[in-house]
Design an enzyme around this catalytic site. Structure first.
Site, PDB file in Angstrom:
ATOM      1  N   HIS A 156       0.721  -1.354   0.231  1.00  0.00           N
ATOM      2  CA  HIS A 156      -0.024   0.016   0.001  1.00  0.00           C
ATOM      3  C   HIS A 156       1.002   1.102   0.066  1.00  0.00           C
ATOM      4  CE1 HIS A 156      -3.316  -2.552   0.996  1.00  0.00           C
ATOM      5  NE2 HIS A 156      -2.294  -3.036   2.198  1.00  0.00           N
ATOM      6  N   SER A 277      13.829  21.919 -16.392  1.00  0.00           N
ATOM      7  CA  SER A 277      12.506  22.715 -16.710  1.00  0.00           C
ATOM      8  C   SER A 277      12.990  24.094 -17.141  1.00  0.00           C
ATOM      9  CB  SER A 277      11.930  22.913 -15.302  1.00  0.00           C
ATOM     10  OG  SER A 277      10.972  24.062 -15.469  1.00  0.00           O
ATOM     11  N   LYS A 283      15.341  22.476 -11.428  1.00  0.00           N
ATOM     12  CA  LYS A 283      14.656  21.213 -11.523  1.00  0.00           C
ATOM     13  C   LYS A 283      15.394  20.312 -12.161  1.00  0.00           C
ATOM     14  CE  LYS A 283      10.608  20.345 -11.589  1.00  0.00           C
ATOM     15  NZ  LYS A 283       9.579  19.845 -10.667  1.00  0.00           N
ATOM     16  N   GLU A 290       9.179   8.628 -16.506  1.00  0.00           N
ATOM     17  CA  GLU A 290       7.991   8.990 -16.843  1.00  0.00           C
ATOM     18  C   GLU A 290       7.588   8.625 -18.150  1.00  0.00           C
ATOM     19  OE1 GLU A 290       7.426  13.038 -13.876  1.00  0.00           O
ATOM     20  OE2 GLU A 290       8.333  13.298 -15.844  1.00  0.00           O
TER      21      GLU A 290
END
Ligand code: ARG
Length: 462
Positions: A156, A277, A283, A290
């Site tokens: 979980h 970014s 960043k 992804e």
């Protein structure tokens, strides 16, 4: 331009029809398979006396020249030729005349496209297996170095029990091993020659399909022609195999994304496989995992698309089936680039073992060990032990401590039956190492798993 099939037509088609009907823009990828299949077909026709040896030689030479023209980007593709099969055949007739017109004897585009596409799928299946093996190699290398690196095992997405990093990575080795086995079993099942079925019902010409199978490296010849020209199960299998494989990749990618966040910081992805970014200068984004996660969308779509195309088709060939190729090409190419970049991202990432260890020190990871201690040492039934441990966890929380660092006195205040020897049971190392059962996370069990996977890998290489 007159088409190879234009005999019965009084009027030629429109440009719009050509654009809609043609598969050439995407099936030209199959030119090598098409030429290989045609050479095998012509060789067989000559062996059977259907073509002369000289005609077959002319055909083979012409086809090799066409292959070279395409290889070198000199071939002029024309959408009016509809597909790769008719593009090659038209050019062959241009080049060698009469003999070229005999190549299509005892053949139809229906069995021709089936043999071309099947050769492609078979070849790419093995290429995917090969790249997947290279991913497994990197995982095994990292695993061997990290059998004692603690990290929190989760259920979980909550801290559950301490495990080691090798054990975690070997879970992915297990998945990728099954993926390889699935791909190879598809390869074996589908290594069957479709050519020689002609349009749907076979041919009156005295062909030798077994011989063609041998020339093209197929293990056997398909049994029923009507099935053969209608069958795209082999394409569905590679789509399913890739979708399953990419689902595994995606789960791994999700963990890499979490692990590279500030909150976890278990890993640092190399700059070479990270991106920035355009607005936030600080960043460093995990675009690679992804995208790996995101690409499952298209491979799942490709599988569903072909299942849907096929589901209502009457036997045998229907033009709907021309829709079979782009999704397969896309899934194959997606799998290959994804596996290559996954391997490199893994190979170059930094593993922050101290962060993994620190994360184990919160969340009372050794709670199950206290319950197991109460069962084994104090002969308390597990349900009761579970309850006592729950109270110990609550006590630890009230003291602002982790269960693994409570003193014996603190534990005895919960249940007096707890002995002096309890502390050894609650250390994270002990907890991880206690799980010695087959397939468990102890270092010894993990080592055993490494041996099993290595034996499998070595047997494949032998
Ligand atoms: N371009 C077609 C395809 O990819 C080749 C087979 C066409 N056969 C036919 N009878 N129209 O499916």
């Amino acid at each position: 331009m007159s088409k190879l099939w234009s005999g019965r037509f009084a009027q030629s088609g429109t440009q719009l029809l050509d654009e809609f009907n043609a598969s050439l823009p995407f099936d030209k990828k199959l030119y090598e398979e098409d030429i290989r299949g045609s050479i095998a077909h012509a060789t067989m026709l000559a062996k059977q006396g259907i073509l002369s040896g000289e005609e077959a030689d002319q055909i083979a030479k012409g086809l090799m020249q066409i292959k070279q023209e395409i290889d070198e980007g000199k071939f002029e593709f024309n959408i009016a030729h509809e597909d790769i099969h008719m593009s090659v055949e038209t050019r062959l007739i241009d080049l060698i005349g009469e003999a070229g017109k005999r190549l299509h004897t005892a053949r139809s585009r229906n069995d021709q496209v089936a043999v071309d596409f099947r050769q492609y799928v078979q070849k790419q299946t093995l290429v995917i297996v090969h790249v997947l093996e290279s991913v497994i190699d990197v995982l095994m290398q990292i695993a061997k170095e990290h059998t004692t690196t603690l990290l929190p095992g989760m259920t979980h997405l909550q801290h559950a029990q301490p495990i080691n990093l090798a054990f975690h990575l070997l879970a992915y080795v297990s998945m990728f091993k099954r993926d390889i086995e699935r791909l190879e079993s598809s390869y074996t099942r589908n290594n069957v020659l479709p050519l020689g079925c002609a349009a749907l019902a076979g041919t009156p010409h005295p062909i030798d399909r077994e011989y063609v199978a041998k020339l093209l490296g197929f293990d056997s010849v398909s049994v029923n022609c009507l099935d053969t020209v209608s069958d795209r199960d082999f394409a569905l299998e590679i789509l399913f195999n890739v979708a399953t494989l990419m689902m595994h990749v995606s789960r791994f990618a999700e963990e890499l994304i979490l692990w590279s966040s500030y909150e976890f910081k278990f890993i640092t992805l190399s700059d070479a496989y990270s991106t920035g970014s355009s607005i936030m200068p600080q960043k460093k984004n995990p675009d690679v995992p992804e995208l790996l996660r995101g690409k499952t969308g298209r491979v799942n779509g490709n599988l569903i698309a072909l299942l849907t195309v096929l589901k209502g088709l009457p036997l045998a060939y229907n033009k709907d089936m021309q829709e079979d190729k782009e999704g397969v090409f896309d899934s194959v190419e997606t799998a290959l680039i994804s596996l290559n970049i996954l391997r490199e991202a893994l190979r170059t990432m930094t593993i922050n073992t101290d962060r993994m260890r620190k994360a184990c020190e919160v969340g009372h990871l050794s709670a199950t060990d206290l319950a197991d201690y109460l069962v084994q040492k104090c002969n308390i039934p597990f349900r009761e032990a579970h309850f006592i441990t729950g109270r110990a966890v609550a006590h630890a929380e009230s003291l602002g401590k982790d269960l693994s660092v409570l003193s014996v006195r603190e534990l005895q205040s919960v249940d007096a039956r707890i002995g002096e020897d309890v502390c050894a049971y609650l250390s994270l190392e002990h907890s991880m190492n206690a799980r010695t059962s087959q397939g468990g996370t102890s270092v010894a069990s993990t080592q055993r798993q490494i041996e099993i996977f290595e034996a499998w890998i070595n047997a494949r290489k032998a």
